[in-house]
Scaffold this motif. Structure first.
Motif, short mmCIF file in Angstrom:
data_model
loop_
_atom_site.label_atom_id
_atom_site.label_comp_id
_atom_site.label_asym_id
_atom_site.label_seq_id
_atom_site.Cartn_x
_atom_site.Cartn_y
_atom_site.Cartn_z
N LEU A 97 -20.66 95.42 94.29
CA LEU A 97 -19.19 94.31 93.99
C LEU A 97 -19.17 93.15 93.88
N GLN A 98 -19.33 92.64 95.47
CA GLN A 98 -19.43 91.07 95.89
C GLN A 98 -21.08 90.59 95.77
N VAL A 99 -21.70 91.44 96.21
CA VAL A 99 -23.51 90.87 96.15
C VAL A 99 -23.88 90.38 94.65
N THR A 100 -22.86 91.78 93.33
CA THR A 100 -23.76 91.61 92.55
C THR A 100 -22.61 90.09 91.30
N VAL A 101 -21.38 89.84 91.77
CA VAL A 101 -20.57 88.75 91.15
C VAL A 101 -21.44 87.32 92.49
N ASP A 102 -21.62 87.28 93.31
CA ASP A 102 -22.31 86.10 94.11
C ASP A 102 -23.50 85.86 93.23
N VAL A 103 -24.15 86.91 93.10
CA VAL A 103 -25.65 86.25 92.07
C VAL A 103 -25.26 86.58 91.00
N VAL A 104 -24.77 86.67 90.41
CA VAL A 104 -23.84 86.53 88.92
C VAL A 104 -23.55 85.01 88.61
N LEU A 105 -22.73 84.70 89.18
CA LEU A 105 -22.10 83.36 89.79
C LEU A 105 -23.47 81.79 89.86
N ARG A 106 -24.16 82.70 91.49
CA ARG A 106 -24.98 81.71 91.49
C ARG A 106 -26.60 81.08 89.87
N VAL A 107 -26.91 82.21 89.76
CA VAL A 107 -27.72 82.39 88.19
C VAL A 107 -27.25 81.58 87.33
N ALA A 108 -25.46 81.72 86.96
CA ALA A 108 -25.35 80.86 86.15
C ALA A 108 -25.12 79.67 86.31
N ASN A 109 -24.50 78.97 87.53
CA ASN A 109 -23.62 77.45 88.32
C ASN A 109 -26.01 77.20 88.19
N ALA A 110 -26.84 77.57 87.80
CA ALA A 110 -28.51 77.19 87.70
C ALA A 110 -28.72 77.24 86.64
N GLU A 111 -28.11 77.78 85.62
CA GLU A 111 -28.53 78.09 83.90
C GLU A 111 -27.60 77.16 82.67
N ALA A 112 -26.39 77.91 83.33
CA ALA A 112 -25.55 77.72 82.36
C ALA A 112 -25.25 75.91 81.38
N ASP A 113 -26.12 75.18 82.19
CA ASP A 113 -25.51 74.00 81.85
C ASP A 113 -26.42 73.91 80.43
N GLU A 114 -27.42 74.27 81.53
CA GLU A 114 -28.75 74.10 80.24
C GLU A 114 -28.59 75.39 78.42
N ALA A 115 -27.65 76.12 79.51
CA ALA A 115 -27.89 77.18 77.85
C ALA A 115 -26.73 77.09 77.15
N LEU A 116 -25.31 76.27 77.92
CA LEU A 116 -24.09 76.78 77.38
C LEU A 116 -23.58 75.22 77.46
N ASP A 117 -23.10 74.31 76.24
CA ASP A 117 -22.53 73.78 76.44
C ASP A 117 -21.16 73.25 77.18
#
Length: 441
Positions: A97-117
Motif C-alpha cells: 500500500l505504501q509503495v502504491t500511494v508513493d508511486v501515485v503521488l509521485r506521478v501526480a506531482n509530475a503530471e497533474a499541473d499539466e493535466a489539471l487546473d
C-alpha cells in the motif's frame, strides 16, 4: 452551479483524472513492486493477483477524492484466493500500500499541473497525501493491537507455565515451556513479594531490566507473589525465547559479590548466601535495587535445576521461602531457599523438613567419630567449644577438629546462632520421628 457544487468540482475532476489513469498507474506501481525482494519470489499467479489489488486500490483512491473513503487494510485481500493471501504477511501488505500511494503521488506531482487546473491539482495532491496518512495510521493501529494481543498471549503462556510448575508434573511443564524457556538448559527460580497492587509494576520493571541488560525474563504472578524463571548456561543467549538470555557468573565468589550475597545470614548491605555453580548475577543485581520497594522485603532464589521441566520442587521451595521470609527480620536482600530451611519448616513445609534432616543429620550419623555427640554438646553449651569439650570430655583441639568436620559435612557451624538453630531443629525432627532420618533408629 451551487456553492457546494463549486467546492466539489475540483475533487470530481481529480477523481476523474485518477480513474482515467488507473491502468497506466497500475503498470508503474507493479514495476515498483519489482524492487521488493519478497515480491519477486512470488509465483506468477500470485503476482497477477497483486497487480489486481494495486488496480483496485488506485480505484479506491479515486473514489476517496469525492467520498473521503479510507483504506481498509483488513479487507484488501477479500476475494483473493486463500493460497495467495496466505503468502503475503501484514507487513508486506502495508509495504504494498505504501509503495502504491508513493508511486501515485509521485506521478501526480509530475503530471497533474499539466493535466489539471491548479485547484484540481492541489486537491489531488492533498487527498493522496491524506490517503497515505490513513494507511500509516491504520497500520500503526493494527500493529498496536497485534502487539497487545501478543503481550496478552505471552502473559497467558507464562501464567500457564507457572501453574504447571506449581503442579509439578514434568510432562505438563515441558509442554507449556515451548516458546517460553528452553528445555535443555539449567534454570533458577526467583521469587518476590511485591506490596499490595505492585505485581503488575514489578512485572513491567522486570521486563524493562531484562530488556536493558539484554537478558531473558520469564515472569508471572502467582497470587501475591511474582516468580521469575532465569535460564543458566553460556548458550542461553540463542536458546532462550521471549527476551534475551540471563547471564551467569562462572565464578561463584564473583557471583556472590555482584548479587550482594555471602555465606550465612547478615544485613542487606552485602551478606547473604553464596550461590554455588553460578548465579543469575546480572538479573539479580538489576533487580536487587527494587528490594524494600517493588520487590518487597527480599528476593528468594532457588538452587540450580537441570531443566525447567524439573523445576517444580524449586518453584514450590521459592514460594514457601516467600511465605517464610517474614520470620527472618533483617534478612539479606537476596536469600536462597537453602538459607530459609528453618523458617520454611516452622511454616509447615514438609519438603524443607526432609531436606533439613537429610543435610544436617544424616551426614553426621553416617560419618560417626563423635560428631553427633559434638553437636549435642555444642547446643547444650550455647556454642562454647571450651565448655562443650569439658562436658564430653575431650581436648578442646579435638572438639574444634570435629566442628570443622561438621561444617564440611553440613555447611552448618554450631558456633553460629542461625546454624545452631538449624542443627537443633533438624535433630529434633529426626529424634521425634516427625521427619525420620534414614540413619537414626
Amino acid at each position: 452551479m451551487t456553492p457546494g457544487g463549486d467546492a466539489a468540482a475540483p475533487g470530481a475532476s481529480a477523481s476523474a483524472w485518477l480513474y482515467e489513469s488507473v491502468g497506466r498507474l497500475s503498470d508503474t506501481v507493479v514495476a515498483a513492486f519489482g524492487g521488493l525482494p519478497w515480491y519477486t519470489r512470488l509465483s506468477a499467479h500470485s503476482r497477477s493477483w497483486v497487480r489486481l489489488i494495486a488496480h483496485q486500490e488506485i480505484a479506491t483512491m479515486a473514489q476517496s477524492l469525492v467520498a473521503a473513503r479510507a483504506p481498509s487494510l483488513q479487507n484488501i485481500f477479500s476475494g483473493v484466493p486463500a493460497e495467495v493471501a496466505r503468502q503475503i504477511s501484514f507487513d508486506q501488505t502495508v509495504e504494498l500500500l505504501q509503495v502504491t500511494v508513493d508511486v501515485v503521488l509521485r506521478v501526480a506531482n509530475a503530471e497533474a499541473d499539466e493535466a489539471l487546473d491548479p485547484a484540481t491539482s492541489a486537491v489531488l495532491r492533498a487527498e493522496l497525501e491524506r490517503y497515505g496518512r490513513e494507511v500509516a495510521f491504520q497500520a500503526a493501529t493494527v500493529y498496536a493491537k497485534a502487539a497487545e494481543h501478543r503481550g496478552r498471549a505471552v502473559a497467558g503462556r507464562r501464567a500457564l507455565l507457572l501453574e504447571a510448575l506449581v503442579d509439578g508434573r514434568e510432562d505438563q511443564i515441558a509442554a507449556r515451556a515451548a516458546d517460553v524457556v528452553p528445555l535443555g538448559l539449567p534454570v533458577r527460580i526467583l521469587g518476590m513479594n511485591p506490596p499490595e497492587g505492585g505485581a503488575d509494576p514489578l512485572l513491567d520493571e522486570i521486563a524493562r531490566t531484562a530488556g536493558r541488560l539484554g537478558l531473558v525474563s520469564c515472569a508471572a504472578a502467582r497470587g501475591k507473589a511474582v516468580v521469575v524463571i532465569a535460564v543458566q548456561g553460556p548458550s542461553s543467549a540463542t536458546a532462550a525465547t521471549g527476551g534475551g538470555p540471563t547471564v551467569f557468573a562462572a565464578d561463584p565468589a564473583a557471583a556472590a559479590v555482584a548479587a550482594g550475597t555471602g555465606t550465612g545470614g547478615g544485613s542487606r548491605g552485602g551478606a547473604g548466601t553464596t550461590m554455588e555453580g553460578g548465579a543469575p548475577v546480572d538479573l539479580v543485581a538489576g533487580l536487587r535495587g527494587l528490594v524494600d520497594g517493588l520487590a518487597g522485603p527480599g528476593i528468594v532464589i532457588s538452587e540450580p535445576v537441570a531443566s525447567v521441566a524439573r523445576a517444580g520442587p524449586a518453584t514450590a521451595a521459592v514460594l514457601s521461602g516467600l511465605r517464610a521470609l517474614a520470620a527472618w527480620p533483617g534478612n539479606p536482600a537476596v536469600v536462597s531457599t537453602e538459607d530459609l530451611l528453618v523458617e520454611r519448616v516452622l511454616c509447615g513445609d514438609t519438603q524443607a523438613a526432609r531436606q533439613l534432616v537429610a543435610t544436617c543429620v544424616d551426614p553426621l550419623v553416617s560419618a560417626g567419630h563423635g560428631l553427633v555427640e559434638t553437636v549435642d554438646a555444642m547446643l547444650r553449651c550455647d556454642g562454647s567449644p571450651e565448655a562443650a569439650a569439658r562436658s564430653l570430655p575431650v581436648h578442646v583441639n579435638t572438639l574444634r577438629y570435629r566442628i570443622t568436620k561438621i561444617v564440611t559435612l553440613t555447611g552448618r557451624d554450631p558456633r553460629r546462632y542461625r546454624d545452631a538453630s538449624a542443627l537443633r531443629i533438624a535433630f529434633a525432627l529426626a529424634r521425634t520421628g516427625t521427619t525420620p532420618s534414614v540413619l537414626l533408629p
